[in-house]
Design a protein around this motif. Structure first.
Motif, PDB file in Angstrom:
ATOM      1  N   ALA A   1      -9.786   9.062  -4.883  1.00 39.65           N
ATOM      2  CA  ALA A   1      -8.754   8.188  -5.444  1.00 39.65           C
ATOM      3  C   ALA A   1      -8.078   7.380  -4.349  1.00 39.65           C
ATOM      4  O   ALA A   1      -7.854   6.156  -4.507  1.00 39.65           O
ATOM      5  CB  ALA A   1      -7.725   9.018  -6.205  1.00 39.65           C
ATOM      6  N   ILE A   2      -7.757   8.007  -3.226  1.00 45.72           N
ATOM      7  CA  ILE A   2      -7.117   7.289  -2.114  1.00 45.72           C
ATOM      8  C   ILE A   2      -8.077   6.242  -1.549  1.00 45.72           C
ATOM      9  O   ILE A   2      -7.673   5.112  -1.217  1.00 45.72           O
ATOM     10  CB  ILE A   2      -6.692   8.281  -1.022  1.00 45.72           C
ATOM     11  N   ARG A   3      -9.357   6.589  -1.474  1.00 47.09           N
ATOM     12  CA  ARG A   3     -10.341   5.637  -0.965  1.00 47.09           C
ATOM     13  C   ARG A   3     -10.451   4.413  -1.886  1.00 47.09           C
ATOM     14  O   ARG A   3     -10.495   3.264  -1.415  1.00 47.09           O
ATOM     15  CB  ARG A   3     -11.702   6.335  -0.846  1.00 47.09           C
ATOM     16  N   LYS A   4     -10.473   4.635  -3.190  1.00 45.21           N
ATOM     17  CA  LYS A   4     -10.517   3.515  -4.139  1.00 45.21           C
ATOM     18  C   LYS A   4      -9.249   2.675  -4.064  1.00 45.21           C
ATOM     19  O   LYS A   4      -9.300   1.442  -4.173  1.00 45.21           O
ATOM     20  CB  LYS A   4     -10.704   4.050  -5.562  1.00 45.21           C
ATOM     21  N   LEU A   5      -8.109   3.336  -3.877  1.00 47.07           N
ATOM     22  CA  LEU A   5      -6.850   2.592  -3.751  1.00 47.07           C
ATOM     23  C   LEU A   5      -6.879   1.673  -2.540  1.00 47.07           C
ATOM     24  O   LEU A   5      -6.455   0.512  -2.619  1.00 47.07           O
ATOM     25  CB  LEU A   5      -5.688   3.582  -3.638  1.00 47.07           C
ATOM     26  N   PHE A   6      -7.403   2.152  -1.404  1.00 48.60           N
ATOM     27  CA  PHE A   6      -7.502   1.317  -0.210  1.00 48.60           C
ATOM     28  C   PHE A   6      -8.452   0.140  -0.436  1.00 48.60           C
ATOM     29  O   PHE A   6      -8.175  -0.982   0.002  1.00 48.60           O
ATOM     30  CB  PHE A   6      -8.002   2.154   0.970  1.00 48.60           C
ATOM     31  N   GLN A   7      -9.552   0.402  -1.114  1.00 42.18           N
ATOM     32  CA  GLN A   7     -10.562  -0.650  -1.287  1.00 42.18           C
ATOM     33  C   GLN A   7     -10.100  -1.760  -2.214  1.00 42.18           C
ATOM     34  O   GLN A   7     -10.473  -2.926  -2.021  1.00 42.18           O
ATOM     35  CB  GLN A   7     -11.860  -0.028  -1.817  1.00 42.18           C
ATOM     36  N   GLN A   8      -9.297  -1.443  -3.218  1.00 40.60           N
ATOM     37  CA  GLN A   8      -8.886  -2.470  -4.176  1.00 40.60           C
ATOM     38  C   GLN A   8      -7.519  -3.070  -3.860  1.00 40.60           C
ATOM     39  O   GLN A   8      -7.094  -4.006  -4.534  1.00 40.60           O
ATOM     40  CB  GLN A   8      -8.855  -1.875  -5.586  1.00 40.60           C
ATOM     41  N   ASP A   9      -6.824  -2.562  -2.851  1.00 43.66           N
ATOM     42  CA  ASP A   9      -5.498  -3.067  -2.505  1.00 43.66           C
ATOM     43  C   ASP A   9      -5.654  -4.353  -1.692  1.00 43.66           C
ATOM     44  O   ASP A   9      -6.031  -4.308  -0.517  1.00 43.66           O
ATOM     45  CB  ASP A   9      -4.720  -2.010  -1.724  1.00 43.66           C
ATOM     46  N   LYS A  10      -5.334  -5.479  -2.297  1.00 47.46           N
ATOM     47  CA  LYS A  10      -5.498  -6.768  -1.628  1.00 47.46           C
ATOM     48  C   LYS A  10      -4.253  -7.185  -0.852  1.00 47.46           C
ATOM     49  O   LYS A  10      -4.349  -7.951   0.104  1.00 47.46           O
ATOM     50  CB  LYS A  10      -5.855  -7.847  -2.660  1.00 47.46           C
ATOM     51  N   VAL A  11      -3.095  -6.730  -1.272  1.00 50.73           N
ATOM     52  CA  VAL A  11      -1.846  -7.135  -0.621  1.00 50.73           C
ATOM     53  C   VAL A  11      -1.519  -6.206   0.537  1.00 50.73           C
ATOM     54  O   VAL A  11      -1.215  -6.655   1.644  1.00 50.73           O
ATOM     55  CB  VAL A  11      -0.690  -7.157  -1.647  1.00 50.73           C
ATOM     56  N   GLY A  12      -1.572  -4.913   0.325  1.00 51.02           N
ATOM     57  CA  GLY A  12      -1.343  -3.963   1.402  1.00 51.02           C
ATOM     58  C   GLY A  12      -0.135  -3.076   1.230  1.00 51.02           C
ATOM     59  O   GLY A  12       0.087  -2.178   2.054  1.00 51.02           O
ATOM     60  N   GLY A  13       0.678  -3.276   0.184  1.00 48.48           N
ATOM     61  CA  GLY A  13       1.872  -2.463  -0.005  1.00 48.48           C
ATOM     62  C   GLY A  13       1.549  -1.016  -0.322  1.00 48.48           C
ATOM     63  O   GLY A  13       2.111  -0.087   0.281  1.00 48.48           O
ATOM     64  N   ALA A  14       0.641  -0.794  -1.263  1.00 45.04           N
ATOM     65  CA  ALA A  14       0.257   0.571  -1.623  1.00 45.04           C
ATOM     66  C   ALA A  14      -0.451   1.271  -0.466  1.00 45.04           C
ATOM     67  O   ALA A  14      -0.246   2.472  -0.231  1.00 45.04           O
ATOM     68  CB  ALA A  14      -0.640   0.555  -2.862  1.00 45.04           C
ATOM     69  N   SER A  15      -1.268   0.529   0.291  1.00 47.28           N
ATOM     70  CA  SER A  15      -1.960   1.135   1.435  1.00 47.28           C
ATOM     71  C   SER A  15      -0.961   1.574   2.498  1.00 47.28           C
ATOM     72  O   SER A  15      -1.110   2.652   3.093  1.00 47.28           O
ATOM     73  CB  SER A  15      -2.952   0.129   2.031  1.00 47.28           C
ATOM     74  N   LEU A  16       0.043   0.750   2.741  1.00 48.10           N
ATOM     75  CA  LEU A  16       1.053   1.113   3.742  1.00 48.10           C
ATOM     76  C   LEU A  16       1.796   2.380   3.350  1.00 48.10           C
ATOM     77  O   LEU A  16       1.997   3.284   4.178  1.00 48.10           O
ATOM     78  CB  LEU A  16       2.035  -0.049   3.921  1.00 48.10           C
ATOM     79  N   ALA A  17       2.194   2.475   2.074  1.00 56.76           N
ATOM     80  CA  ALA A  17       2.901   3.674   1.612  1.00 56.76           C
ATOM     81  C   ALA A  17       2.025   4.913   1.741  1.00 56.76           C
ATOM     82  O   ALA A  17       2.494   5.986   2.164  1.00 56.76           O
ATOM     83  CB  ALA A  17       3.347   3.480   0.164  1.00 56.76           C
ATOM     84  N   THR A  18       0.748   4.795   1.423  1.00 59.88           N
ATOM     85  CA  THR A  18      -0.157   5.943   1.505  1.00 59.88           C
ATOM     86  C   THR A  18      -0.402   6.368   2.947  1.00 59.88           C
ATOM     87  O   THR A  18      -0.412   7.560   3.264  1.00 59.88           O
ATOM     88  CB  THR A  18      -1.491   5.601   0.827  1.00 59.88           C
ATOM     89  N   VAL A  19      -0.595   5.390   3.837  1.00 58.95           N
ATOM     90  CA  VAL A  19      -0.847   5.710   5.244  1.00 58.95           C
ATOM     91  C   VAL A  19       0.363   6.395   5.870  1.00 58.95           C
ATOM     92  O   VAL A  19       0.229   7.302   6.698  1.00 58.95           O
ATOM     93  CB  VAL A  19      -1.228   4.425   6.011  1.00 58.95           C
ATOM     94  N   ARG A  20       1.552   5.988   5.463  1.00 63.12           N
ATOM     95  CA  ARG A  20       2.756   6.654   5.973  1.00 63.12           C
ATOM     96  C   ARG A  20       2.780   8.134   5.587  1.00 63.12           C
ATOM     97  O   ARG A  20       3.098   8.998   6.413  1.00 63.12           O
ATOM     98  CB  ARG A  20       3.997   5.949   5.418  1.00 63.12           C
ATOM     99  N   VAL A  21       2.447   8.415   4.333  1.00 66.39           N
ATOM    100  CA  VAL A  21       2.453   9.807   3.880  1.00 66.39           C
ATOM    101  C   VAL A  21       1.352  10.607   4.585  1.00 66.39           C
ATOM    102  O   VAL A  21       1.555  11.765   4.971  1.00 66.39           O
ATOM    103  CB  VAL A  21       2.295   9.872   2.345  1.00 66.39           C
ATOM    104  N   ILE A  22       0.168  10.000   4.784  1.00 69.34           N
ATOM    105  CA  ILE A  22      -0.923  10.686   5.487  1.00 69.34           C
ATOM    106  C   ILE A  22      -0.520  10.990   6.926  1.00 69.34           C
ATOM    107  O   ILE A  22      -0.772  12.088   7.450  1.00 69.34           O
ATOM    108  CB  ILE A  22      -2.207   9.835   5.432  1.00 69.34           C
TER     109      ILE A  22
END
Length: 690
Positions: free
Chosen positions: A274-295
């Motif tokens: 699920a996290i991998r799919k979220l990174f692949q489809q995130d075009k803006v980067g807001g959700a990826s930034l939030a996830t990377v912070r938690v990781i």
């Protein structure tokens, strides 16, 4: 007549003192009542504790936390007890369970259809459906709860809007609005509320599974917690991917990221995917930034004791947009709006009015087209990448013996073109020490080399560094990449050689290039066919970048000395005194593409003429050819032609091989043997007589 006195009575100081005294008195009373309630609860617990200790010798111990059941629940239990007292066969119990489950399925389907058909009017049905997650019938409780969770997940995916719903302010609530607007507000408020409760229910199911907590109703046993938790995790994963823009998205991330490191493999794979799919489809980067912070926080809190799959998901980040070249529209000078002085100086009053309106309209259009989104995206990607590199550098510094090191080196190789130049010197020293330590595998060493040369062929091109040790390391490593080891390491070698020899052709000597061509030709005899194709394609690229490498196609010696294949330094192996005899063997290879490349290189790798390659092979890079002709799916590419069928029109009968005289003798012998009768009785009598 004096000024009119206000009818409003102003509060005097005495009145203020009086009201404050009343408030203070009320506060004291409330505090005393709370203290009394707490003391009462403590006395009850102590009494319960004394009773339990007093009767411990007379009866079996019972849990101290007992709950008094409601009269309705007691009646239901008595009814259930009477029903269960009747002996039922296994087949009857199965039929009864199927009947109950079908009834529940119809209820779930009816509620779901009603909600999806008209979500504005039937939002209360979501609450009814959510209440079925607390099914108490032990025979169907687990199945019903799973069905309700999946149904609610699909319902929220369908009815959730494509925007985030924000809470209304007090002033907005006080304003009168149209009936349609009020209906929309009520729908949005109910949707957010029910969605929040549903997420809390899913989180509670996961907590119960991890804590192995017993339920009061005992409708669900401990052995069923894992199945319920897996369904809850799956629902959260799908909501994470399907609704990245909707409310409480960060809350889902906070729940799922720790589960990526869960020992239960199925749960961990669901979350990582699920996290991998979220990174692949995130075009803006807001959700990826939030996830990377938690990781990052998870890795640091666990002292880098996490599974490699957690960091491997970072390889799916879409941060290549930072390096995309700017188009003509973005590089063009931005249109400047006129100042007030320029307007007054050059335009009339009416023209100034029209100009002001035009500029206002242009600003609104620019905002509508989201012209600033590109800068915002670059800003988010930069911050995300800084956190990723922070995690990588911490592991390189503090946990070099960790199982995370291969993933870190692969990540550095993937994002090496985006590393800040300030870290180049320190990073090169660390990577060089890691390779020289001898603790790395071939794949890890190749990732180190790939990182170094990606840096040197990009932003680090201005650095005055001669990475001769890295050339020698790759040269020594090539003979170890045979068909008996992992074949995927070859594609990393091809990427490294592209950065080492092709992009840095001006810094590479001819002697070094010929040494690599000779060793790659030797390696092409010992690898799988797709690796042979990629290696020969790399040799073709090197020979085109260094035209004087065609010395290796002649038998004449180009200087003194002999070729020393065992020497590990490419500059001192005398590669100019050998020939590429391997190409003659490869022209008889069983793979057709390998034969084409070998014949092409034997004639000097021409770009035109009969010996030139077709566009299907010449325009693709060596890594692409390696992937195109891969045999991972156990298929041969190109497919092998079926052998020609050589069926005989007629079969030769055995009688046709003998002449007439021989055939007559054989028939006579067979006839005599058939007419002869054997007397077993006589033989039996004679043996017993003796």
């Amino acid at each position: 007549m004096g000024p009119s006195r206000s009818k409003k009575r102003r509060p005097t100081f005495r009145r203020l003192l009086k009201t404050s005294g009343v408030k203070l008195e009320n506060k004291m009373k409330n505090r005393e009542m709370k203290q009394q309630n707490v003391a009462k609860k403590q006395r009850k617990e102590q009494k319960r504790l004394r009773q339990a200790v007093k009767g411990v010798s007379l009866q079996t111990p019972c849990p101290l936390e007992t709950y008094r059941k409601r009269p309705e629940e007691e009646e239901e239990e008595t009814e259930g007890a009477t029903a269960s007292s009747i002996a039922l066969t296994a087949e009857e119990r199965r039929r009864l369970r199927v009947q109950k489950l079908n009834q529940k399925k119809k209820i779930i389907a009816g509620l779901g259809a009603a909600i999806i058909s008209d979500p504005f009017s039937n939002m209360k049905r979501v609450k009814e459906l959510r209440g079925m997650m607390m099914e108490t019938d032990p025979s169907v409780a687990v199945s019903v709860r799973k069905l309700v969770m999946v149904s609610l997940m699909e319902i929220f995916k369908d009815i959730a809007p494509s925007y985030r719903i924000r809470p209304l302010t007090t002033d907005e609530k006080a304003v009168k609005v149209k009936k349609e607007t009020q209906l929309l507000r009520e729908f949005e408020e109910g949707l957010v509320s029910q969605y929040k409760f549903f997420l809390e229910d899913l989180e509670q199911v996961i907590k119960d599974w991890k804590q192995k907590k017993r339920k009061r109703s005992a409708a669900v046993g401990l052995h069923s917690y894992r199945g319920l938790a897996q369904v809850a995790v799956r629902c959260l994963c799908e909501l994470l991917v399907a609704l990245p823009h909707f409310n409480f998205h960060n809350n889902i991330i906070i729940v799922l990221v720790p589960l990526m490191n869960e020992p239960a493999r199925k749960v961990s794979e669901l979350c990582c995917d699920a996290i991998r799919k979220l990174f692949q489809q995130d075009k803006v980067g807001g959700a990826s930034l939030a996830t990377v912070r938690v990781i990052s926080g998870l890795v640091k809190s666990l002292n880098y004791n996490v599974r490699p799959e957690v960091l491997r998901t970072l390889l799916s980040l879409r941060i290549k947009e930072v390096e995309v070249k700017k188009d003509l529209e973005s590089t063009a000078p931005k249109k400047k709006f006129m100042t007030n002085k320029e307007r007054k100086k050059n335009l009339s009053r009416m023209q100034r009015k029209w100009k002001k309106a035009e500029e206002k309209l242009e600003k609104e259009l620019l905002e509508a087209e989201a012209s600033e989104s590109k800068q915002q995206k670059i800003k988010l990607h930069t911050e995300t990448l800084n956190i990723v590199f922070l995690v990588y550098f911490r592991i390189l510094k503090k946990a070099q013996k960790s199982v995370l090191l291969p993933v870190v080196l692969e990540g550095l190789a993937n994002f090496a073109h985006l590393i800040n130049m300030e870290f180049f010197d320190d990073l090169l020293n660390v990577l060089q020490n890691l390779i020289q330590s001898g603790d790395l595998t071939n794949r890890e060493s190749l990732h180190c080399v790939q990182t170094v040369f990606t840096i040197l062929s990009g932003q680090g091109d201005a650095l005055n560094i001669d990475p001769l040790k890295f050339y020698s390391q790759v040269y020594k490593m090539l003979p170890q990449l045979n068909a008996g080891v992992q074949n995927d390491d070859v594609i990393i070698v091809l990427r490294c050689l592209d950065s080492m020899l092709i992009r840095r052709r001006k810094q590479v000597t001819l002697q070094r290039a010929m040494a690599f061509v000779k060793r790659l030709s030797m390696l092409s005899l010992h690898v799988l066919p797709n690796a042979s194709v990629g290696i020969l394609a790399m040799n073709r690229a090197i020979m085109q970048a260094f035209p004087k490498c065609d010395f290796l196609l002649d038998n004449e010696v180009q200087g003194s000395g002999f070729y020393l294949p065992e020497v590990g330094e490419p500059e001192h192996c005398n590669a100019q005194n050998t020939a590429l005899w391997e190409l003659h063997l490869l022209q008889r290879h069983y793979h057709s593409v390998v034969r084409r490349f070998a014949a092409h290189l034997t004639r000097g790798a021409p770009s035109e003429g009969s010996a030139a390659l077709g566009a299907d092979l010449s325009r693709r890079s060596p890594p692409e050819l390696f992937e195109d002709y891969s045999i991972k799916d156990m298929t041969f590419n190109p497919p092998v032609a079926a052998p020609n069928s050589k069926k005989k029109d007629s079969f030769v009968v055995g009688a046709a091989l003998m002449d007439g005289d021989l055939q007559r003798r054989a028939d006579a012998a067979m006839t005599a043997a058939g007419n002869t009768q054997l007397d077993f009785t006589a033989v039996y009598t004679d043996t017993h007589a003796h």
